[in-house]
Scaffold this motif. Structure first.
Motif, mmCIF file in Angstrom:
data_model
loop_
_atom_site.group_PDB
_atom_site.id
_atom_site.type_symbol
_atom_site.label_atom_id
_atom_site.label_comp_id
_atom_site.label_asym_id
_atom_site.label_seq_id
_atom_site.Cartn_x
_atom_site.Cartn_y
_atom_site.Cartn_z
ATOM 1 N N LYS A 60 37.491 2.683 21.532
ATOM 2 C CA LYS A 60 38.680 3.532 21.434
ATOM 3 C C LYS A 60 39.951 2.768 21.786
ATOM 4 O O LYS A 60 41.033 3.350 21.786
ATOM 5 C CB LYS A 60 38.530 4.751 22.336
ATOM 6 C CG LYS A 60 37.387 5.649 21.876
ATOM 7 C CD LYS A 60 37.274 6.858 22.745
ATOM 8 C CE LYS A 60 36.089 7.697 22.270
ATOM 9 N NZ LYS A 60 35.885 8.851 23.115
ATOM 10 N N HIS A 97 42.972 17.087 14.556
ATOM 11 C CA HIS A 97 42.647 17.296 15.967
ATOM 12 C C HIS A 97 41.222 17.808 16.052
ATOM 13 O O HIS A 97 40.876 18.810 15.424
ATOM 14 C CB HIS A 97 43.606 18.313 16.593
ATOM 15 C CG HIS A 97 43.345 18.537 18.049
ATOM 16 N ND1 HIS A 97 43.779 17.658 19.018
ATOM 17 C CD2 HIS A 97 42.668 19.516 18.702
ATOM 18 C CE1 HIS A 97 43.398 18.104 20.201
ATOM 19 N NE2 HIS A 97 42.716 19.227 20.031
ATOM 20 N N HIS A 121 46.899 14.781 21.668
ATOM 21 C CA HIS A 121 46.382 13.621 20.940
ATOM 22 C C HIS A 121 45.897 14.042 19.557
ATOM 23 O O HIS A 121 45.132 15.003 19.422
ATOM 24 C CB HIS A 121 45.209 12.993 21.697
ATOM 25 C CG HIS A 121 45.605 12.418 23.012
ATOM 26 N ND1 HIS A 121 44.802 11.558 23.711
ATOM 27 C CD2 HIS A 121 46.724 12.553 23.772
ATOM 28 C CE1 HIS A 121 45.397 11.191 24.815
ATOM 29 N NE2 HIS A 121 46.558 11.800 24.886
ATOM 30 N N SER A 123 44.584 12.487 15.511
ATOM 31 C CA SER A 123 43.972 11.360 14.812
ATOM 32 C C SER A 123 44.469 11.301 13.381
ATOM 33 O O SER A 123 44.776 12.326 12.779
ATOM 34 C CB SER A 123 42.445 11.525 14.783
ATOM 35 O OG SER A 123 41.932 11.687 16.079
ATOM 36 N N THR A 128 37.376 10.264 13.366
ATOM 37 C CA THR A 128 37.739 10.147 14.781
ATOM 38 C C THR A 128 37.885 11.533 15.398
ATOM 39 O O THR A 128 37.387 11.785 16.500
ATOM 40 C CB THR A 128 39.044 9.348 14.939
ATOM 41 O OG1 THR A 128 38.851 8.053 14.379
ATOM 42 C CG2 THR A 128 39.454 9.232 16.394
ATOM 43 N N VAL A 132 35.848 13.261 18.615
ATOM 44 C CA VAL A 132 36.518 13.886 19.755
ATOM 45 C C VAL A 132 36.007 15.313 19.923
ATOM 46 O O VAL A 132 35.692 15.753 21.033
ATOM 47 C CB VAL A 132 38.051 13.873 19.581
ATOM 48 C CG1 VAL A 132 38.738 14.728 20.638
ATOM 49 C CG2 VAL A 132 38.572 12.440 19.614
ATOM 50 N N ARG A 135 32.763 16.096 21.843
ATOM 51 C CA ARG A 135 32.773 16.093 23.308
ATOM 52 C C ARG A 135 33.037 17.492 23.868
ATOM 53 O O ARG A 135 32.922 17.710 25.071
ATOM 54 C CB ARG A 135 33.844 15.125 23.831
ATOM 55 C CG ARG A 135 33.580 13.688 23.464
ATOM 56 C CD ARG A 135 34.455 12.724 24.241
ATOM 57 N NE ARG A 135 35.844 13.086 24.293
ATOM 58 C CZ ARG A 135 36.846 12.372 23.787
ATOM 59 N NH1 ARG A 135 36.610 11.244 23.180
ATOM 60 N NH2 ARG A 135 38.086 12.777 23.913
#
Length: 177
Positions: A60, A97, A121, A123, A128, A132, A135
């Motif tokens: 990352k 996102h 944040h 992407s 990607t 994320v 998680r």
């Protein structure tokens, strides 16, 4: 060089102390989030080649050295007060996102908010964002109309590792694919 398990352990430690709790190791971050490599090595009890390996191979790209590799910092994701020196940039038309399915109703109602972090944040690719989202439970990738946000004077920044950052994303710019 080091095992995957050890790499993960040290990477998580670095993320914790360089983004959230520098006091855990008794280090200090300057205004831009930098700390001395020598002090970090001493306090974290790791050697220079291991630290260099982790910075270079982190998938990352969470960490950066300064030019002469005497200082290190996390690229983004801080909950402690730092000024990373980002300059506003024009984002791609669409950003993404990743989140868990359990958060969708709230996000569609209130938007994406930075909470205790400095920025939301985003992407530039769905892969990607999907990672994320994993998680946070069953992953969902949201499309963000970054072009319209930018046209409406909402600023974007991009970190050294390619993560797009903004202060918030109001619900009107969020779309379920």
């Amino acid at each position: 060089m080091i095992s995957d398990k050890e790499n993960t352990r040290i990477s998580k430690l670095l993320s914790l102390v360089l983004r959230h709790q520098p006091s855990l190791l008794g280090i200090e971050l300057d205004e831009q989030g930098w700390t001395s490599v020598d002090v970090l090595l001493s306090k974290a009890q790791i050697d220079r080649p291991t630290l260099a390996y982790i910075v270079e191979t982190n998938n990352k790209k969470r960490f950066s050295f300064n030019e002469d590799k005497t200082r290190i910092r996390a690229n983004q994701g801080h909950s402690v007060e730092v000024e990373l020196g980002y300059k506003a940039e024009i984002p791609p038309k669409i950003l993404y996102h990743g989140t868990g399915s359990g958060a969708i109703a709230s996000i569609l109602k209130t938007g994406l908010n930075k909470r205790k972090r400095h920025h939301v944040h985003l992407s530039s690719d769905t892969e990607t964002a999907y990672k994320v989202g994993q998680r946070h439970g069953e992953p969902v990738v949201l499309e963000i109309d970054a072009e319209q946000m930018s046209q409406n004077n909402i600023e974007f920044y991009v970190s050294a590792n390619g993560v797009w950052l903004t202060d918030s994303v109001p619900p009107r710019y969020i779309k379920l694919p």
